[in-house]
Motif scaffolding. Structure first.
Motif, mmCIF file in Angstrom:
data_model
loop_
_atom_site.group_PDB
_atom_site.id
_atom_site.type_symbol
_atom_site.label_atom_id
_atom_site.label_comp_id
_atom_site.label_asym_id
_atom_site.label_seq_id
_atom_site.Cartn_x
_atom_site.Cartn_y
_atom_site.Cartn_z
ATOM 1 N N SER A 61 -66.744 17.664 -61.939
ATOM 2 C CA SER A 61 -68.151 18.005 -61.693
ATOM 3 C C SER A 61 -69.102 17.498 -62.775
ATOM 4 O O SER A 61 -70.275 17.303 -62.506
ATOM 5 C CB SER A 61 -68.297 19.517 -61.536
ATOM 6 O OG SER A 61 -67.964 20.175 -62.742
ATOM 7 N N ARG A 62 -68.595 17.262 -63.992
ATOM 8 C CA ARG A 62 -69.519 16.857 -65.059
ATOM 9 C C ARG A 62 -70.076 15.453 -64.837
ATOM 10 O O ARG A 62 -71.029 15.051 -65.509
ATOM 11 C CB ARG A 62 -68.844 16.959 -66.424
ATOM 12 C CG ARG A 62 -67.662 16.033 -66.627
ATOM 13 C CD ARG A 62 -67.007 16.326 -67.983
ATOM 14 N NE ARG A 62 -65.885 15.440 -68.263
ATOM 15 C CZ ARG A 62 -64.662 15.600 -67.765
ATOM 16 N NH1 ARG A 62 -64.402 16.590 -66.942
ATOM 17 N NH2 ARG A 62 -63.698 14.758 -68.087
ATOM 18 N N MET A 72 -71.212 14.522 -61.860
ATOM 19 C CA MET A 72 -72.069 14.552 -60.664
ATOM 20 C C MET A 72 -73.531 14.291 -60.969
ATOM 21 O O MET A 72 -74.297 13.905 -60.099
ATOM 22 C CB MET A 72 -71.915 15.896 -59.950
ATOM 23 C CG MET A 72 -70.557 16.029 -59.294
ATOM 24 S SD MET A 72 -70.279 17.675 -58.642
ATOM 25 C CE MET A 72 -71.439 17.686 -57.290
ATOM 26 N N ARG A 73 -73.935 14.530 -62.210
ATOM 27 C CA ARG A 73 -75.345 14.314 -62.544
ATOM 28 C C ARG A 73 -75.612 12.875 -62.980
ATOM 29 O O ARG A 73 -76.751 12.515 -63.268
ATOM 30 C CB ARG A 73 -75.774 15.295 -63.631
ATOM 31 C CG ARG A 73 -74.987 15.198 -64.919
ATOM 32 C CD ARG A 73 -75.452 16.242 -65.935
ATOM 33 N NE ARG A 73 -74.818 16.061 -67.229
ATOM 34 C CZ ARG A 73 -73.664 16.610 -67.580
ATOM 35 N NH1 ARG A 73 -73.005 17.383 -66.726
ATOM 36 N NH2 ARG A 73 -73.152 16.404 -68.780
ATOM 37 N N LYS A 74 -74.569 12.057 -63.040
ATOM 38 C CA LYS A 74 -74.743 10.673 -63.501
ATOM 39 C C LYS A 74 -75.413 9.823 -62.424
ATOM 40 O O LYS A 74 -75.160 10.021 -61.229
ATOM 41 C CB LYS A 74 -73.372 10.056 -63.840
ATOM 42 C CG LYS A 74 -72.641 10.778 -64.959
ATOM 43 C CD LYS A 74 -73.397 10.659 -66.278
ATOM 44 C CE LYS A 74 -72.691 11.436 -67.392
ATOM 45 N NZ LYS A 74 -73.527 11.548 -68.601
ATOM 46 N N ARG A 126 -76.113 6.999 -59.781
ATOM 47 C CA ARG A 126 -75.138 6.323 -58.904
ATOM 48 C C ARG A 126 -74.895 4.871 -59.311
ATOM 49 O O ARG A 126 -73.924 4.257 -58.876
ATOM 50 C CB ARG A 126 -75.623 6.358 -57.456
ATOM 51 C CG ARG A 126 -75.195 7.565 -56.646
ATOM 52 C CD ARG A 126 -75.412 8.878 -57.319
ATOM 53 N NE ARG A 126 -75.156 10.012 -56.418
ATOM 54 C CZ ARG A 126 -75.264 11.271 -56.780
ATOM 55 N NH1 ARG A 126 -75.591 11.604 -58.019
ATOM 56 N NH2 ARG A 126 -75.033 12.229 -55.923
ATOM 57 N N LEU A 162 -68.160 8.097 -53.298
ATOM 58 C CA LEU A 162 -68.790 7.032 -54.091
ATOM 59 C C LEU A 162 -67.860 6.570 -55.220
ATOM 60 O O LEU A 162 -67.794 5.373 -55.536
ATOM 61 C CB LEU A 162 -70.127 7.503 -54.675
ATOM 62 C CG LEU A 162 -71.191 7.954 -53.667
ATOM 63 C CD1 LEU A 162 -72.538 8.156 -54.369
ATOM 64 C CD2 LEU A 162 -71.352 6.958 -52.531
#
Lengths: 473, 204
Positions: free
Chosen positions: B27-28, B30-32, B34, B89
């Protein structure tokens, strides 16, 4: 006489916009919930140049990235996480949708806020870009999680393409045994049927246990439907449901309320309705549960021992168990009550409602934590109610941290994590490898069991703790 | 979305069951963004790399024959858990365009189609046989043809598979669903008008 229909079929049928010959159905979405992890979907929508089709049916709330040790952006673990919250604010403003922002008392975990605000109601079709959307089905709705592309699709069209899932009824026969909570019931069901048993199915929970549960307990049950693979989980709406929904800010009122209830009463599955799959579990087999492995199906009554993979005939299952035990640092035959923990977490969309906090507080009262422990209420309103009842003092007197609402350590996205190799007693819903942080070892359990583990420093049968407590009284 | 018509590529066997999306991408990440240049390293990150970032040699995708794999062959309930679309992704960032498994998490399954990745459901025995074949001939390639709905296994045998006609149509044409749905605007409008009358309590 019309063919008897299941509750799922009734709600589904009333939401069909287009039924294609190829089996795809376009269904209408009554309520769309978004959170701070939905930023990519808003980006996709922006790329299309389309507006949000029904801003009045779209509700947003930051939860995954919000800080819990203080509730301002400055409390965020870093700028990148703060930016996630800011983005949701910006998106809500740009697209004109309702937001319960960080500084709003109504902010909380999206699956707590939906029912709490009366946004989620019986008979609805509800979606959200989060797998635990199954929670809302507890009120007698079809509610399921979707991916980011689908979120952008719903934002743009207020509808979603689906293949109609099959139906499954899970019946629990008999009365609820002493010391068994809603979390134990759903954990026992998943342990029994497996983490993939309900794939492609809409599950209806049936039996006297569920009928006797409070609405909040039902939310806990349906929340974990996804951990059995279910598309959604639901429980027939009844007087308990109506009493829960009534008077909430977004619930119908006056004449509209009467109309709504009249409709909601038609929703339960008709006698004689058939399900594609039937599963039956006896209540007296259910005891307070804990997980020992890395899938929610790896659960046993607290009175048990760490299972031995060597006793598994199925090679795939044996390999999975060996891998899980290796990750969890456990050996077969060890008593579950001998497992020492490093942290306790009471929170998450599964178990952070006021009833959960009352249950945990009753166990904690007059005791001291043996390990670092935290309580993260599911919403600002839950927090306020708990403080009104003095529960915060019970927790803080016992040495718990009393924090601000959010997803927190269930998924660790806001920075609330467990260190590598550490072991938690957690009221959350997933014990996956790394879920609570890289290398974290998670044991799932009810709020009463997590509270018991927090004060004893090891996995503990809360029924024994309770009896000790009453003797002291 | 990039169309999917056919694919011939190395296939990697992935023996674990109940592979959750937290494992596929922690989950860490997920904020990156795309377009992060390291996106490919997020895939299976915590089971693929040691804490110092070095590759774990045991992990299947770190082994020489499978480095170019673009097809993954897994067990049951692949992609269960979180709805995070970034799981797909991350697979794509490593070149994967197809996953064959005996069952999939429902949300992951849909997310695949929405990003041009083909998920193929096969019988448990078939998935097991394919993985055994891939272990026996490391680096073997497979060919997937979407139009006739067939693939060839590492043993050279041809298998048929099912795919939803609507999903197939979208994959073949690289079509996104919003565009298709907008063709039903009249139906949506008519539904809404009727619905708002019938369920007036939903619209105070």
């Amino acid at each position: 006489m019309a063919q008897p229909r299941t509750m799922f079929e009734k709600i589904w049928d009333s939401h069909v916009i287009v039924d294609r010959d190829d089996g795809q159905t376009l269904v209408y979405v009554d309520r769309h919930l978004c959170h701070d992890g939905s930023f990519f979907a808003f980006d996709l929508l922006r790329d299309t140049g389309l507006p949000v089709r029904r801003p009045d049916q779209t509700f947003t709330v930051p939860d995954h990235y919000v800080p819990t040790r203080g509730h301002s952006l400055d409390d965020s673990a870093d700028e990148e996480r703060a930016e996630m919250i800011v983005k949701l604010d910006r998106n809500a403003k740009e697209f004109g949708v309702t937001i319960f922002g960080l500084s709003d008392r109504r902010q909380g975990i999206v699956h707590i806020v939906g029912p709490e605000q009366g946004i989620s109601q019986p008979g609805m079709l509800i979606v959200c870009g989060d797998s635990h959307t199954s929670t809302h089905g507890a009120l007698g709705a079809i509610a399921f999680g979707i991916g980011a592309s689908e979120v952008s699709h719903v934002l743009a069209t207020q509808s979603i393409w689906q293949r109609r899932p099959k139906t499954m009824r899970i019946t629990v026969t008999g009365e609820r045994p002493f010391g068994v909570l809603a979390k134990d019931v759903i954990m026992a069901i998943i342990a029994r049927i497996g983490a993939g048993a309900a794939l492609g199915h809409a599950v209806e929970y049936s039996g006297p246990i569920f009928a006797a549960m409070s609405a909040e307990e039902r939310l806990t049950v349906c929340n974990m439907s996804i951990e059995a693979g279910a598309r959604c989980g639901m429980i027939a709406p009844d007087e308990t449901t109506f009493a829960y929904v009534k008077g909430r800010p977004y619930a119908p009122a006056g004449e509209a309320w009467q109309k709504a209830v009249a409709y909601w009463k038609t929703l339960p599955s008709d006698p004689g309705a058939t399900f594609d799959k039937e599963v039956s579990v006896e209540a007296d087999e259910i005891a307070p549960m804990v997980t020992w492995g890395t899938s929610p199906e790896d659960a046993l009554p607290i009175t048990g021992e760490v299972p031995d993979p060597a006793e598994q005939a199925d090679g795939g299952r044996r390999a999975a168990m060996e891998k899980a035990l290796d990750y969890m640092g456990l050996v077969p035959g060890m008593k579950l009550t001998d497992i020492q923990i490093d942290k306790a977490f009471i929170g998450s969309c599964t178990n952070s409602r006021i009833e959960d906090l009352r249950i945990a507080a009753a166990v904690v009262k007059g005791r001291r934590v043996a390990v670092p422990a935290m309580v993260v209420p599911g919403s600002g309103l839950v927090k306020r109610q708990a403080e009104k009842e003095g529960l915060d003092r019970v927790f803080t007197d016992a040495g718990f941290e009393w924090l601000e609402s959010g997803c927190s350590m269930c998924v660790g996205m806001n920075g609330d994590t467990i260190d590598p190799g550490e072991r938690s007693a957690s009221t959350s819903n997933r014990n996956f490898e790394g879920r609570q942080g890289p290398g974290a070892r998670t044991h799932l359990m009810s709020p009463a069991m997590a509270a018991a583990a927090a004060v004893s420093g090891r996995l503990t049968d809360v029924r024994e703790l309770s009896s000790t407590s009453s003797e002291e009284d | 979305m990039e169309p999917f018509t056919s694919l011939t590529a190395t296939a990697a066997p992935f023996d674990a069951v109940n592979v959750d999306t937290d494992q596929i991408i922690p989950s860490r990440f997920m904020r990156k963004p795309r377009d992060d240049e390291n996106y490919h390293t997020f895939l299976f990150h915590d089971i693929r790399y040691d804490e110092d970032g070095s590759e774990k040699p045991d992990f299947i995708l770190n082994q020489a024959p499978y480095r170019d794999a673009r097809i993954l062959v897994a067990g049951h309930n692949f992609g269960c858990g979180s709805s995070r679309e970034v799981a797909v992704l991350a697979l794509m960032a490593n070149g994967f365009r197809a996953v064959i498994a005996s069952s999939f998490g429902d949300i992951f399954f849909n997310n695949c189609f929405n990003n041009g990745v083909l998920p193929i459901r096969v019988a448990d025995e078939t998935a097991a046989r394919l993985r055994a074949g891939l272990h026996a001939s490391p680096g073997a390639s497979m060919t997937i043809e979407l139009e006739p709905q067939t693939f060839t296994g590492p043993d050279g045998a041809t298998y048929e598979f099912d795919v939803d006609p609507f999903r197939k149509h979208c994959l073949l044409g690289g079509l996104d669903a919003i565009g298709l749905t907008l063709e039903y605007e009249n139906e949506i409008k008519a539904f809404e008008d009727r619905y708002r009358q019938e369920r007036s309590w939903l619209y105070p």
